[in-house]
Design an enzyme around this catalytic site. Structure first.
Site, PDB file in Angstrom:
ATOM      1  CG  ASN A 206      -2.080   0.990   0.983  1.00  0.00           C
ATOM      2  OD1 ASN A 206      -2.246   1.916   1.749  1.00  0.00           O
ATOM      3  ND2 ASN A 206      -2.817   0.838  -0.085  1.00  0.00           N
TER       4      ASN A 206
ATOM      5  CG  HIS B 281       2.603   6.280   1.873  1.00  0.00           C
ATOM      6  ND1 HIS B 281       3.857   6.739   2.222  1.00  0.00           N
ATOM      7  CD2 HIS B 281       2.181   5.522   2.925  1.00  0.00           C
ATOM      8  CE1 HIS B 281       4.177   6.307   3.429  1.00  0.00           C
ATOM      9  NE2 HIS B 281       3.183   5.550   3.876  1.00  0.00           N
TER      10      HIS B 281
ATOM     11  N   GLY C 175       5.973   8.344   0.850  1.00  0.00           N
ATOM     12  CA  GLY C 175       7.023   8.108   1.850  1.00  0.00           C
ATOM     13  C   GLY C 175       7.826   6.860   1.517  1.00  0.00           C
ATOM     14  CG  HIS C 176       6.016   2.931   1.496  1.00  0.00           C
ATOM     15  ND1 HIS C 176       4.668   3.169   1.594  1.00  0.00           N
ATOM     16  CD2 HIS C 176       6.341   2.169   2.572  1.00  0.00           C
ATOM     17  CE1 HIS C 176       4.193   2.568   2.670  1.00  0.00           C
ATOM     18  NE2 HIS C 176       5.181   1.967   3.291  1.00  0.00           N
TER      19      HIS C 176
ATOM     20  CG  ASP D 158       6.905   2.835  11.715  1.00  0.00           C
ATOM     21  OD1 ASP D 158       5.883   2.778  12.404  1.00  0.00           O
ATOM     22  OD2 ASP D 158       6.892   2.909  10.477  1.00  0.00           O
TER      23      ASP D 158
ATOM     24  CB  SER E  31      -0.664   2.113   4.761  1.00  0.00           C
ATOM     25  OG  SER E  31       0.543   2.085   4.026  1.00  0.00           O
ATOM     26  NE  ARG E  32      -2.314   0.158  11.107  1.00  0.00           N
ATOM     27  CZ  ARG E  32      -1.136  -0.478  11.288  1.00  0.00           C
ATOM     28  NH1 ARG E  32      -0.015   0.197  11.343  1.00  0.00           N
ATOM     29  NH2 ARG E  32      -1.104  -1.788  11.416  1.00  0.00           N
TER      30      ARG E  32
HETATM   31  O1  PAF Z   1       7.447  -0.743   8.738  1.00  0.00           O
HETATM   32  C1  PAF Z   1       6.842  -1.675   8.163  1.00  0.00           C
HETATM   33  O2  PAF Z   1       6.163  -1.494   7.149  1.00  0.00           O
HETATM   34  C2  PAF Z   1       6.918  -3.074   8.757  1.00  0.00           C
HETATM   35  O3  PAF Z   1       6.936  -3.042  10.143  1.00  0.00           O
HETATM   36  C3  PAF Z   1       8.121  -3.873   8.210  1.00  0.00           C
HETATM   37  C4  PAF Z   1       9.435  -3.251   8.592  1.00  0.00           C
HETATM   38  C5  PAF Z   1       8.012  -3.987   6.699  1.00  0.00           C
HETATM   39  C6  PAF Z   1       8.095  -5.296   8.797  1.00  0.00           C
HETATM   40  O4  PAF Z   1       6.925  -5.969   8.451  1.00  0.00           O
END
Ligand code: PAF
Length: 281
Positions: free
Chosen positions: A32, A34, A36-37, A152, A188-189
């Site tokens: 999913n 966005h 940021g990814h 995170d 994503s949330r």
């Molecule tokens: O940050 C995330 O999207 C998840 O915690 C990760 C690092 C892909 C592990 O499932």
């Protein structure tokens, strides 16, 4: 971009790259994707000639009453975004490929201490699930570098500690949180939020800016600042779980601290949002 769904296919391609002397940068995700990814992919591409991304919604890191079932799964769309971003390989395994003997019988990687505070207190088992899947992915992908978002923050500390303790030869890069124009951390949330909740959500970022502003201005009344921020979020309609001022490694700040991270977790309706802000004087 190559897309593979099995560890055997992944290993075969990784072996070819390693034989050619190519270093690999890795971006693990739950899909999913966005903007940021995609910033993490761009960062990975500057760090090594080959970029691998994974998309796997990891059941081990969701609690029994959390959103594993409804977590958005958008693989075709993710694939197109990764391809456009210049990723070389997408690894998208299913649950049996990752946990062939079942999720409950699987070896667990646990980072004591860090796994139990802050989010770990409210999401028991979450960071063991993260450490387990990331360590498995690291063994499968064998990256030289891995890139994680700083949104995170606690996850990043857990991964750094795990890689250090287990002496994994992988450089961990943290990348700054991507934000919408009004300051809301991309997640994503966020798509779970109603229109009204979406209008309120940036109050988390504004609160963090004000708390770090008070620290920068000289306040060291951590308890007072935390309580004030909790009250402000409650008044705005959140159900905050914590606002905590910590050292960057998540220990309590030293008396002469010049570096902090302020971390927040709060529900807005049914959606749990987290964010943080780092300050160095
Ligand atoms: O940050 C995330 O999207 C998840 O915690 C990760 C690092 C892909 C592990 O499932």
């Amino acid at each position: 971009m190559l897309t593979v769904h099995t560890v055997a296919e992944l290993r075969a391609q990784v072996a070819r790259w390693k034989q050619a002397g190519d270093r690999i940068a890795f971006v693990p995700t739950m899909g999913n994707l966005h903007a940021g990814h995609l910033q993490l992919i761009a960062r990975a591409r500057t760090a090594a000639p080959r970029t691998v991304a994974s998309v796997f919604v990891n059941p081990l890191q969701f609690g029994p009453n959390e959103d594993f079932e409804r977590y958005p799964r958008t693989l075709p769309d993710d694939r197109a975004k990764l391809e456009a971003a210049g990723c070389d390989l997408l690894f998208a395994p299913d649950v049996p490929e990752m946990y062939p003997r079942g999720r409950d019988a699987f070896t667990t990687v646990s980072v004591p201490g860090l796994n139990a505070l802050l989010d770990g207190e409210f999401r028991p088992g979450h960071f063991d699930g993260v450490a387990t899947v990331v360590s498995l992915l690291f063994h499968q992908v064998q990256p030289d570098i891995a890139v994680f978002g700083e949104k995170d923050w606690q996850q990043l500390q857990v991964i750094r500690r795990m890689v250090g303790d287990l002496q994994m030869p992988i450089a961990i890069l943290g990348h700054p949180t991507a934000r919408d124009a009004d300051g809301l951390a991309m997640s994503s949330r966020n798509q779970y939020l109603s229109a009204d909740e979406r209008r309120v959500a940036p109050e988390i970022h504004r609160t963090l800016v004000d708390v770090t502003g008070s620290l920068a201005a000289g306040s060291r009344d951590y308890a007072g600042l935390q309580q004030g921020a909790m009250a402000r979020l409650s008044a705005a309609g959140f159900a905050p779980q914590y606002v905590q001022i910590r050292a960057p490694n998540l220990s309590d700040p030293a008396p002469d601290a010049t570096e902090w991270v302020v971390l927040v977790a709060a529900f807005l309706g049914r959606t749990r949002l987290i964010d943080n802000r780092y300050l160095c004087l």
